[in-house]
Design a protein around this motif. Structure first.
Motif, PDB file in Angstrom:
ATOM      1  N   ASN B 255       0.819  -1.209   0.000  1.00 24.32           N
ATOM      2  CA  ASN B 255       0.000   0.000   0.000  1.00 24.32           C
ATOM      3  C   ASN B 255       0.856   1.263   0.000  1.00 24.32           C
ATOM      4  OD1 ASN B 255      -2.937  -0.734  -0.005  1.00 24.32           O
ATOM      5  ND2 ASN B 255      -2.147  -2.080   1.607  1.00 24.32           N
ATOM      6  N   ALA B 256       1.976   1.216   0.741  1.00 21.70           N
ATOM      7  CA  ALA B 256       2.904   2.348   0.686  1.00 21.70           C
ATOM      8  C   ALA B 256       3.441   2.492  -0.732  1.00 21.70           C
ATOM      9  CB  ALA B 256       4.040   2.132   1.681  1.00 21.70           C
ATOM     10  N   GLU B 258       1.925   1.651  -3.438  1.00 17.61           N
ATOM     11  CA  GLU B 258       0.858   2.185  -4.283  1.00 17.61           C
ATOM     12  C   GLU B 258       0.777   3.711  -4.149  1.00 17.61           C
ATOM     13  OE1 GLU B 258      -2.685  -0.058  -3.576  1.00 17.61           O
ATOM     14  OE2 GLU B 258      -3.716   0.799  -5.317  1.00 17.61           O
ATOM     15  N   VAL B 259       0.911   4.172  -2.898  1.00 13.28           N
ATOM     16  CA  VAL B 259       0.885   5.617  -2.658  1.00 13.28           C
ATOM     17  C   VAL B 259       2.052   6.294  -3.379  1.00 13.28           C
ATOM     18  CG1 VAL B 259       1.129   7.393  -0.881  1.00 13.28           C
ATOM     19  CG2 VAL B 259      -0.348   5.416  -0.468  1.00 13.28           C
TER      20      VAL B 259
END
Lengths: 231, 453
Positions: B255-256, B258-259
């Protein structure tokens, strides 16, 4: 009664997760996807927050310190039909089924991408606008406009997902609806994988609408294909 | 020759032993009793003949005329015969026989003054011929005593002995079989418990045995089963912990990533290139870990609770539909064969084969589902370089990337995709292999037992 319409509105998400890093990373990524994310670090925290604030959806980790995720799930379900998605690192069949039996609408296993999660949240909150007529199955009367189900005149309380499942089956007029069709129409994404999600929801639905859930007469299994309602 | 089971071997040995013993006894009884009876009969016949000879001798001496009547009176029954050989003429009385049937030596011995006996069969009747000289004249007296009674007794005795011997042999077999079963009963229980454990029921134990010979076996078996159960539970707990400990940081990482990927434009130069490396490697790492966890979980899970009848064509269709980027020109048509399987695993098989075709051969050109010899058959064709024969087994091994090992591109997958395919297919009692596609490329074939409704 299914919360605010999600078109054009920011959806609010309650993220219940004890791992600080996951909470932050998922929070950032979901924020990028356009959600308003509120954190809860424990089950107690989540239940407290829900007393004062309303959310569109709850993302619930199963392994929580203190009040276990399953208990939170059951407590929330007892209060109403707030959509719950379980986010879990446990992948054993028994854990997944326990989560769904506790009342969750859907589940995802870690590691998950926020984009996948976003698609599932939107699918879950999407209003099913396909059907407006009143449907009758046996002694059930289904009113899609008000999202209510009457059984012999008395209201049966279904969750959003159970209701949509019943509408999909009832509007097929006794024809067989395949598992894949049900998963796609109710959960809304190109679902493939295990069918426990569907199995558990069918079981839950039967418990609420059948006279004898062990010997279903309304929602009938068609072996190897799917389900149909017996008119 | 197939080896006999222990029980039958015990039964046969006991039966054979019993047969040998009783037949030896029977032979002994036969020899003793038949010899004795034979001798008795001979002695009585000879004594009778000697008495008769004296009477005949007396009659000849006195030259009385009543010789014929005397001879008639000497016959003891309808089957006995008396012959008198006297100066070239033969006098017969009793049962009439042709004197030619008597051996000459016997008569000669009598004539020459030597008593003799011989067993004969005359006109179908067993007889004992006693030949005696008549001292007063140059004559021989021959008496044929019937042996019918004796032979009947012998036959009865032999039937009795043979039947007894056989019955005792059979009894031995029966006794051996029964004793074998009795003795092996604890082993049957052991087998049952062991196969329960092998079938996944780790709680199966042997009941406590009172027999000191078996008590140790039972307790050893149960201790082993305890240890196995604990080991399996510990392994499962550990696998669960590993899974959790790996999945949690991966969730943060993907998720990091993706950010960060969304903000790639804000990070220029070297840092940006490093970021590309990091994010793509995080994705690959994540896939590898997930596959690795799945493959090791599949190793452990003994039970298949999710078996259902599945239409293979709709399953393949569903997987293809869930991959909007995948465009397969030839797809299976309905209706297809049905298999009994775990939908999630079979989805994974199809998905991984499509992934494999995309990664190494530019995508699948044909996916077919056929019914073949009681098997449901899935074929995934591509037009890539194919798989050389020496690698056709290896590519299904874990982390074996075939010829591409060493020169990994940007998207090589986890190295576990085909291993997972093989594992899932084997769980369904099926087979998977790769062959040449007619016209070039590779054809991956999965065969599963067809379900009959």
């Amino acid at each position: 009664m299914f919360g605010p319409d999600n078109r054009g509105m920011t959806l609010s998400v309650l993220l219940v997760e004890d791992d600080e890093h996951i909470r932050q990373a998922l929070g950032l990524a979901l924020d990028d996807e356009g959600f308003t994310v509120t954190d809860a670090v424990s089950g107690e925290d989540a239940l407290d927050l829900l007393k004062t604030t309303t959310f569109d959806v709850v993302l619930l980790d199963l392994m929580l310190p203190g009040v276990d995720g399953l208990e939170v799930c059951r407590a929330l379900r007892a209060q109403g039909d707030l959509p719950i998605i379980i986010v879990t690192a446990r992948t054993d069949a028994s854990d997944v089924i326990a989560g769904l039996e506790a009342g969750a609408d859907d589940y995802v296993t870690k590691p998950l991408m926020a984009s996948v999660l976003a698609a599932r949240i939107r699918a879950l909150l999407r209003r099913s606008g396909r059907q407006d007529e009143v449907l009758r199955v046996g002694e059930l009367e289904i009113q899609p406009q008000t999202s209510t189900v009457l059984r012999a005149g008395a209201e049966v309380h279904l969750t959003r997902t159970e209701f949509r499942l019943l509408v999909e089956l009832a509007s097929a007029d006794g024809r067989v609806v395949s598992r894949e069709q049900l998963l796609q129409r109710v959960w809304g994404y190109d679902y493939f994988g295990d069918t426990r999600l569907l199995d558990v929801h069918i079981r839950r639905l039967r418990r609420k609408v059948e006279a004898d859930p062990d010997d279903p007469e309304l929602v009938v299994t068609v072996r190897g294909v799917g389900y149909r309602v017996d008119l | 020759m197939p080896r006999l089971s222990l029980r039958w071997r015990v039964a046969l040995v006991l039966g054979l032993g019993s047969l040998l013993l009783t037949s030896a006894l029977a032979v002994l009884v036969w020899n003793l009793s038949s010899g004795y009876m034979q001798r008795q009969r001979e002695q009585s016949a000879t004594r009778q003949a000697e008495v008769n000879v004296r009477l005949v001798d007396g009659a000849l001496r006195t030259g009385s005329d009543g010789l014929e009547e005397l001879l008639t009176g000497l016959t003891t029954g309808p089957d006995s015969t008396v012959l008198l050989y006297r100066s070239g003429q033969v006098l017969t009385s009793g049962r009439q026989i042709d004197p030619q049937v008597l051996p000459d030596e016997l008569v000669d011995l009598g004539r020459r003054g030597v008593p003799a006996t011989q067993r004969l069969v005359v006109d179908g009747i067993p007889v004992l011929a006693v030949s005696l000289p008549i001292s007063s004249a140059d004559a021989a007296y021959v008496e044929l005593a019937p042996l019918l009674q004796l032979d009947r007794t012998f036959r009865f005795l032999s039937v009795l002995l043979i039947t007894g011997t056989l019955v005792s042999g059979l009894l031995g077999v029966a006794l051996g079989s029964w004793a074998g079963r009795r003795a092996l009963r604890p082993l049957t229980e052991l087998t049952k418990a062991a196969s329960l454990i092998a079938g996944g029921d780790l709680k199966a134990r042997l009941p406590t045995q009172t027999d000191p010979d078996l008590a140790r076996l039972a307790s050893t078996f149960n201790t082993t089963a305890d240890a196995l159960e604990e080991r399996v539970l510990r392994d499962a707990r550990f696998a669960g912990d590993v899974s959790h400990e790996l999945r949690s940081p991966l969730t943060t990482m993907v998720n990091a990533a993706e950010v960060l990927r969304r903000r790639r434009a804000e990070i220029p130069g070297t840092a940006g290139r490093a970021l590309d490396l990091l994010t793509s490697e995080v994705d690959r790492f994540s896939r590898t870990v997930v596959d690795l966890l799945e493959i090791s979980r599949a190793d452990q899970e003994a039970d298949d609770t999710n078996l259902e009848v599945i239409d293979l064509v709709s399953l393949v269709d569903n997987v293809l539909d869930s991959r909007p980027a995948t465009d397969v020109p030839v797809r299976p048509g309905l209706p297809g064969p049905q298999v009994l399987g775990d939908r999630r695993r079979l989805d994974r098989v199809v998905d991984n084969l499509l992934d494999n075709a995309e990664r190494h051969a530019g995508g699948a050109v044909r996916v077919a589902v056929l019914s073949h010899d009681g098997h449901a058959r899935l074929e995934v064709d591509d037009t890539g370089p194919g798989v050389p024969p020496e690698l056709r087994e290896r590519i299904f091994h874990r982390f074996d990337r075939g010829t591409r090992a060493g020169s990994r591109g940007t998207d090589t997958g986890s190295g576990l995709g085909l291993a997972l395919v093989a594992q899932h297919v084997h769980r369904h009692s099926g087979t998977v292999w790769v062959e040449d596609r007619p016209g070039g490329g590779a054809r991956f074939v999965v065969e599963l037992p067809e379900a009959h409704q």
